[in-house]
Every structure is written in structure tokens, then in C-alpha cells.
Write a protein that holds these residues in place. Structure first.
Motif, short mmCIF file in Angstrom:
data_model
loop_
_atom_site.label_atom_id
_atom_site.label_comp_id
_atom_site.label_asym_id
_atom_site.label_seq_id
_atom_site.Cartn_x
_atom_site.Cartn_y
_atom_site.Cartn_z
N ARG A 284 40.41 -53.19 4.63
CA ARG A 284 40.10 -53.51 6.02
C ARG A 284 41.17 -54.44 6.60
N VAL A 285 41.34 -54.33 7.89
CA VAL A 285 42.21 -55.21 8.66
C VAL A 285 41.32 -55.97 9.62
N ASN A 286 41.40 -57.28 9.61
CA ASN A 286 40.56 -58.08 10.50
C ASN A 286 41.00 -57.92 11.95
N PRO A 287 40.04 -57.80 12.85
CA PRO A 287 40.41 -57.67 14.27
C PRO A 287 41.02 -58.97 14.80
N LYS A 288 41.96 -58.85 15.72
CA LYS A 288 42.58 -60.02 16.32
C LYS A 288 41.73 -60.53 17.47
N TYR A 289 41.55 -61.83 17.50
CA TYR A 289 40.82 -62.42 18.62
C TYR A 289 41.67 -62.27 19.88
N PRO A 290 41.12 -61.69 20.93
CA PRO A 290 41.92 -61.44 22.15
C PRO A 290 42.47 -62.75 22.73
N THR A 291 43.76 -62.77 22.97
CA THR A 291 44.38 -64.00 23.46
C THR A 291 43.87 -64.39 24.84
N ASN A 292 43.49 -63.40 25.65
CA ASN A 292 43.02 -63.72 27.00
C ASN A 292 41.60 -64.31 27.00
N LYS A 293 40.95 -64.32 25.81
CA LYS A 293 39.63 -64.93 25.70
C LYS A 293 39.68 -66.32 25.10
N ARG A 295 41.00 -69.19 25.88
CA ARG A 295 40.75 -70.39 26.66
C ARG A 295 39.27 -70.56 27.01
N PHE A 296 38.50 -69.46 26.89
CA PHE A 296 37.07 -69.55 27.17
C PHE A 296 36.27 -69.92 25.92
N ARG A 297 36.95 -69.85 24.75
CA ARG A 297 36.31 -70.16 23.46
C ARG A 297 34.96 -69.44 23.35
N LYS A 298 35.04 -68.15 23.49
CA LYS A 298 33.83 -67.33 23.56
C LYS A 298 33.72 -66.43 22.35
N ASP A 299 32.51 -66.31 21.79
CA ASP A 299 32.25 -65.39 20.69
C ASP A 299 32.06 -63.98 21.23
N GLY A 300 32.29 -63.00 20.35
CA GLY A 300 32.09 -61.62 20.74
C GLY A 300 31.51 -60.79 19.60
N LYS A 301 31.02 -59.63 19.93
CA LYS A 301 30.42 -58.75 18.92
C LYS A 301 30.59 -57.31 19.40
N VAL A 302 30.97 -56.43 18.45
CA VAL A 302 31.14 -55.02 18.79
C VAL A 302 30.49 -54.16 17.70
N VAL A 303 29.60 -53.28 18.10
CA VAL A 303 28.96 -52.33 17.18
C VAL A 303 29.56 -50.96 17.43
N MET A 304 30.05 -50.31 16.37
CA MET A 304 30.72 -49.02 16.53
C MET A 304 30.17 -47.98 15.56
N GLU A 305 30.22 -46.76 16.01
CA GLU A 305 29.94 -45.61 15.14
C GLU A 305 31.25 -44.86 14.95
N PHE A 306 31.44 -44.31 13.77
CA PHE A 306 32.72 -43.65 13.48
C PHE A 306 32.51 -42.61 12.39
N GLU A 307 33.52 -41.79 12.22
CA GLU A 307 33.49 -40.76 11.18
C GLU A 307 34.44 -41.14 10.06
N VAL A 308 33.98 -40.98 8.83
CA VAL A 308 34.85 -41.11 7.65
C VAL A 308 35.18 -39.70 7.20
N ASP A 360 32.28 -59.03 14.24
CA ASP A 360 31.98 -60.26 14.95
C ASP A 360 33.26 -61.05 15.20
N PHE A 361 33.37 -61.60 16.37
CA PHE A 361 34.49 -62.47 16.74
C PHE A 361 33.95 -63.88 16.91
N LYS A 362 34.45 -64.81 16.12
CA LYS A 362 33.99 -66.19 16.16
C LYS A 362 35.14 -67.12 16.51
N VAL A 363 34.88 -68.08 17.34
CA VAL A 363 35.85 -69.09 17.68
C VAL A 363 35.60 -70.32 16.82
N ASN A 364 36.64 -70.83 16.18
CA ASN A 364 36.50 -72.06 15.40
C ASN A 364 36.32 -73.25 16.34
#
Length: 365
Positions: A284-293, A295-308, A360-364
Motif C-alpha cells: 500500500r501507498v499512504n495517501p498524501k494529505y492535500p496541501t490546500n487543506k 491550513r484548515f487542519r481538517k480531518d477527512g475520510k473516504v470510503v471506496m469500492e474497487f475491483e481486484v 482516513d486523513f488525520k492532522v497531527n
């Protein structure tokens, strides 16, 4: 009856009563220990409540054998090995038990006796510092060198390398590497490639090589392990799974996804696909926290469906829900596209299958 004769008879009666009482106590203590030790052996077989059973065997055995007996030392080692809890207090508890055992065995047999080795290894494993661990392991190697048994020396060097690499790699990297190379040299010259010792050495050599980004060397060692199971062993083993999994990561780091595919498929053949739970990625490759977010120090979450797909690649990722905005969704999809999975197998053939994941995207803070 004369007074002194009566006193003598009373004294004899009390003496007999006292002796009987002590004998009963001793027998009771032995019975308690026997039951406790049998419970410990049963717990090992069932793999249930082992720590509790080992503690009871140690406590009751100390009553029977005394504070300074070899049996007490061995029971302390058994108890230390059985502890499966984590945290500072349990690390200190294990170290204390090994230290007690060492004190007993060193007193009874001498500090240079092989009887002390298990306790010294245990003390090194849970030592409060890298320096202490290295000191105990130097004693282990010194004792091993007195035994006129080169394989035993190599085994102890591998043990020392493993402990230092896993627990104190930052401070004792060079010592661990030297021990490992010396052990590996002996194994390569004297043991078959499918020996347990050589397999352990191959894994650790691969870890050292990967740590130095010498990926080709790591791949060579791990492929040795895989080949041993393919050629010499007729059953699946956790070591084989681990080797395949690590090879996937190494090949992906080199951009050799096609090379990683055969290892994804090998794991798929060994581990059934479980529809009822989220699949575990092999790489796995960890997702990058969006740089434009940021300054807001905001958490995020994304649920996805995909095919293997049949080769373990991620295809057609779709966002089912998200929190935080489109930037999180884009980053999650980009990361997920690089992941690798074990494909689903049906009737002995790899097939495409659908899975889900939440990133999950978490801000320290």
C-alpha cells in the motif's frame, strides 16, 4: 506417673503432631504444584490462559523447591516466556523473572555455565538499554565459545543479531550486522538451505539489505526462502507467506509490478478470500494529505469500492462516501490505484472480485 515422665510423653506427642503437620503441608504443597504444572502443560497445548497457568506453576513451585533451586529458576523462565501483555510494567516483569532465574543458575552452576544462557538471552530481550542488552549477549557468545560447538556459537550469534536488530537497531546496528554475517557464513557453509536456521538468517539478511535500500540483495534472500518451500517443503507456512508479501513490496518499490504479480497470486492460493471482511492489501501507498487543506487542519475520510483483478491490481476505484471534500477523494483514489492485493480464487483459478476500503486523513495536532 511421675511429672517428668508425663512431660516427656506430652513432648513426644507434640513432636509427632508437629512432624505430621509439616509432612501434610509438604504433601499438600506438592499436590498443589503438581496440579498447577499440569494445568500449565495443558494450557500450552490448548494455547489458552498460558500466562495465568505459568504464574501459578511458578508460585506454587517456589514453595515446593525453595527460592534458590534450579527448578524455581526454570519455572521463572517459563513464566517470563508466557507473558503476552505489553507495556512498561510487563517488560520490567519479564526482565525481573529472567534476572531471578539468572541469579539462581549463576550461583548454582557458575556465571560461565551454559545453564545461564536462556536467562541471559531473556534479560537481553527485555533489557532497559541497548548497552545492557549488548553486555548480556556478549556473555552468551562467550559461554557458547567454551562449548566446542561451532553451530551453537552460530545459533547464539543469530539470536543476538535478532534481538539487537529488532529492539536496539539504532544503537547497535553494527553489532547486530556483524553477529548476523558471522552466523550466516557458518550456515551457508555447513547447513542445508532449507534448515530453519538458514531461513531465519535469510529473513534477517533481507531486512538489513532493505534497510540500506539494497533491494536486489533483499530480493535474492527472500526468493531463497520462497524456493525452499517450493522445492523442499510440502506445506504452507507463515514464513512463506511473509516472504511472498515482502517480495511484493520490494518489487513495487523498484517499479517491477509484473514481478510482484506472481507473489500476489501465490498468496491468493494459500489464503482464502473472505467476502465478509475488508481485504488486506499486500502493498500500500499512504495517501498524501492535500496541501490546500493543511491550513484548515481538517480531518477527512473516504470510503471506496474497487475491483481486484486476476493479478491483484486495483481497478475502477469508486468513491462511495467521503468527509472533507473533493481533495481528499482525489488523494485517496490516487493512492489506492497503486495498491496490490491477493486476487480471489474460484475453482483453482484467479478471478476479479469487488472489495471496499476506508482511508482516513488525520492532522497531527
Amino acid at each position: 506417673m511421675k511429672l517428668n515422665k508425663l512431660a516427656l510423653l506430652m513432648g513426644l506427642s507434640l513432636s509427632l503432631l508437629s512432624t505430621t503437620s509439616f509432612a501434610e503441608q509438604a504433601n499438600n504443597a506438592q499436590t498443589v504444584f503438581n496440579d498447577a504444572y499440569q494445568n500449565y502443560l495443558n494450557a500450552i497445548k490448548t494455547k489458552e490462559n498460558v500466562q495465568q497457568a505459568a504464574e501459578q506453576a511458578y508460585t506454587s513451585g517456589k514453595t515446593v523447591y525453595g527460592e534458590n533451586a534450579d527448578n524455581t529458576a526454570n519455572l521463572a523462565i517459563n513464566y517470563a516466556k508466557s507473558i503476552n501483555r505489553y507495556g512498561k510494567q510487563w517488560i520490567e516483569k519479564r526482565f525481573s523473572l529472567y534476572q531471578q532465574a539468572y541469579t539462581i543458575l549463576a550461583t548454582n552452576h557458575g556465571k560461565q555455565s551454559p545453564e545461564t544462557i536462556d536467562a541471559l538471552v531473556g534479560m537481553a530481550s527485555f533489557a532497559p538499554s541497548a548497552q545492557k542488552a549488548d553486555y548480556y549477549l556478549e556473555q552468551v557468545i562467550a559461554i557458547a565459545n567454551t562449548q566446542n560447538n561451532p553451530k551453537f556459537v552460530a545459533d547464539m550469534k543469530l539470536e543476538a543479531a535478532t534481538i539487537l536488530a529488532n529492539k536496539f537497531s539504532y544503537e547497535k546496528y553494527r553489532e547486530a550486522k556483524n553477529y548476523l554475517e558471522e552466523a550466516d557464513e557458518y550456515y551457508l557453509a555447513n547447513l542445508p538451505k532449507n534448515s530453519v536456521e538458514q531461513i531465519k538468517a535469510d529473513f534477517l539478511m533481507a531486512s538489513f539489505a532493505e534497510g540500506r535500500k539494497r533491494y536486489d540483495q533483499a530480493i535474492e534472500r527472500l526468493n531463497r526462502v520462497v524456493n525452499v518451500f517450493d522445492e523442499s517443503l510440502s506445506y504452507d507456512h507463515n514464513a512463506e507467506l511473509t516472504a511472498h508479501s515482502r517480495l511484493i513490496g520490494l518489487y513495487e518499490k523498484q517499479g517491477k509490478s509484473d514481478e510482484a504479480t506472481k507473489h500476489c497470486i501465490a498468496i491468493a492460493k494459500m489464503v482464502p478470500w473472505k467476502e465478509s471482511q475488508e481485504q488486506t492489501p499486500l502493498y500500500r501507498v499512504n495517501p498524501k494529505y492535500p496541501t490546500n487543506k493543511a491550513r484548515f487542519r481538517k480531518d477527512g475520510k473516504v470510503v471506496m469500492e474497487f475491483e481486484v483483478d486476476e493479478s491483484g491490481f486495483v481497478k475502477n476505484p469508486q468513491v462511495l462516501s467521503s468527509e472533507g471534500g473533493v481533495a481528499f477523494e482525489k488523494s485517496a483514489v490516487e493512492a489506492l490505484a497503486q495498491w496490490r492485493y491477493a486476487p480471489k480464487f474460484e475453482h483453482g483459478k484467479a478471478v476479479a472480485a469487488t472489495s471496499k476500503v476506508q482511508l482516513d486523513f488525520k492532522v497531527n495536532r
